[in-house]
Scaffold this active site. Structure first.
Site, PDB file in Angstrom:
ATOM      1  N   LYS A   6     -75.072   1.529 -50.957  1.00 20.05           N
ATOM      2  CA  LYS A   6     -74.926   2.573 -51.987  1.00 20.05           C
ATOM      3  C   LYS A   6     -76.299   2.957 -52.533  1.00 20.05           C
ATOM      4  CE  LYS A   6     -75.888  -0.262 -55.706  1.00 20.05           C
ATOM      5  NZ  LYS A   6     -77.074  -0.159 -56.533  1.00 20.05           N
ATOM      6  N   GLY A  96     -81.305  -3.284 -54.240  1.00 19.76           N
ATOM      7  CA  GLY A  96     -80.598  -2.303 -55.067  1.00 19.76           C
ATOM      8  C   GLY A  96     -79.668  -1.427 -54.239  1.00 19.76           C
ATOM      9  N   LEU A  97     -79.431  -1.837 -52.985  1.00 19.72           N
ATOM     10  CA  LEU A  97     -78.589  -1.044 -52.084  1.00 19.72           C
ATOM     11  C   LEU A  97     -77.150  -1.566 -52.048  1.00 19.72           C
ATOM     12  CD1 LEU A  97     -81.240  -0.661 -49.246  1.00 19.72           C
ATOM     13  CD2 LEU A  97     -80.347   1.192 -50.666  1.00 19.72           C
ATOM     14  N   GLY A 100     -74.842  -7.039 -50.572  1.00 20.72           N
ATOM     15  CA  GLY A 100     -74.049  -8.256 -50.804  1.00 20.72           C
ATOM     16  C   GLY A 100     -72.704  -7.926 -51.434  1.00 20.72           C
ATOM     17  N   ASP A 134     -71.630  -4.556 -58.557  1.00 21.57           N
ATOM     18  CA  ASP A 134     -71.439  -3.403 -57.675  1.00 21.57           C
ATOM     19  C   ASP A 134     -70.173  -3.502 -56.835  1.00 21.57           C
ATOM     20  OD1 ASP A 134     -73.735  -1.971 -58.398  1.00 21.57           O
ATOM     21  OD2 ASP A 134     -74.968  -3.267 -57.129  1.00 21.57           O
TER      22      ASP A 134
END
Ligand code: C5P
Length: 283
Positions: A6, A96-97, A100, A134
């Protein structure tokens, strides 16, 4: 299962909460950079779950994939059938993607499907929130959404435009807690997110998009790892609408088209350390 990454196109830090976390208003989009998970039942295997990964350090017991399986076994009476999982990571960790979290959400959905556990979307989102901030976004499975709270209050957003986006992970790790600790909370208006979505849909140029791409964690992250700032500047100087995703350290830039994305990607590869890839948003 594919577990997408994301990007946070907008991330406002609104204030500190009693639980030590920060209240957020954020716009998330899923992109076509993804990890792959392969689940197999493994009769005769000693361990209840065996996780193998192309990044050996991620085979550790605290991997969110293993925690997701434990959660399903504890809460839904999922049988203790031995499972063997192969996790192929393509999404850099600690960038920050959301890699996980996405792996964990994919695991929850797969286990629920495999054992016929009828979970409502609300349950899936609520349970996934206990694994990581997230996770609810990925568990909900929307290509784009506005998230509030710690990320668990979601509203789907329709984003028709397919964007060509350069993603640069500058090869440094910044600790999420350290970045948040340096952030200065300030108010945000939902209308800011709406304006950003409208500007993206209208294919406005970078000059219009850049001021709308808010990330309150960018400055704190740059103070910890200045290469993040260099990446953002290089992308913006090259004409992209660029900022950082989440608490970093990956940076992304929305290009006008694929050719421009490839050109800027090459420039980043030449001048900065780390990994560069070109992605499109899902949906
Ligand atoms: O989500 P995770 O537990 O990995 O976050 C690590 C740290 O980042 C938290 O312990 C907290 O200090 C900070 N954080 C925050 N507000 C959020 C998410 C994370 O303050 N919404």
């Amino acid at each position: 299962m594919r577990a997408p990454a994301k990007l946070n196109l907008y991330l406002a830090v609104l204030g500190e909460r009693a639980d030590g976390y920060h209240e957020l208003l954020t716009l998330l989009v899923a992109v076509d950079l993804s990890d792959t998970l392969l689940f197999r039942s493994a009769p005769g295997q000693q361990k209840p779950v065996e996780l193998r990964c192309n990044v050996a350090a991620l085979e550790a017991a605290d991997n969110l994939v293993l925690r997701a399986i434990e959660l399903m076994r504890a809460r839904c009476g999922v049988p203790d059938e031995p499972l063997s999982i192969w996790l192929h990571k393509r999404i850099p960790s600690g960038a920050g993607l959301g890699g996980g979290s996405s792996d964990a959400a994919a695991t929850l959905r797969t286990v629920a499907d495999r054992y016929g556990v009828a979970l409502s979307r609300e349950q899936l989102v609520a349970w996934s929130a206990t694994l990581g901030s997230d996770c609810p976004f990925f568990a909900a499975g929307e290509p784009a959404a506005v998230a509030r709270g710690r990320g668990e209050r979601l509203t789907a957003v329709r984003l028709r435009r397919k964007m060509d986006i350069v993603v640069h992970w500058p090869g440094v790790h910044v600790a999420t807690g350290d970045v948040f600790a340096r952030a200065t909370p300030r108010p945000a208006e939902e209308s800011e997110v709406r304006r950003l979505v409208e500007a993206i849909e209208a294919e406005e140029p970078a000059e219009v998009l850049v001021p709308l791409l808010r990330n309150d964690l960018l400055e704190p992250a740059c103070s910890l790892a200045p290469v993040i700032g260099r990446s953002v500047r290089m992308m913006r100087d090259a004409g992209l609408a660029a900022t950082m995703t989440g608490s970093g350290s990956a940076v992304f830039g929305i290009a006008r088209n694929r050719q421009e994305a490839i050109r800027v990607g090459k420039q980043l590869r030449k001048h900065l350390p780390g990994l560069v890839t070109i992605v499109r948003n899902l949906g």
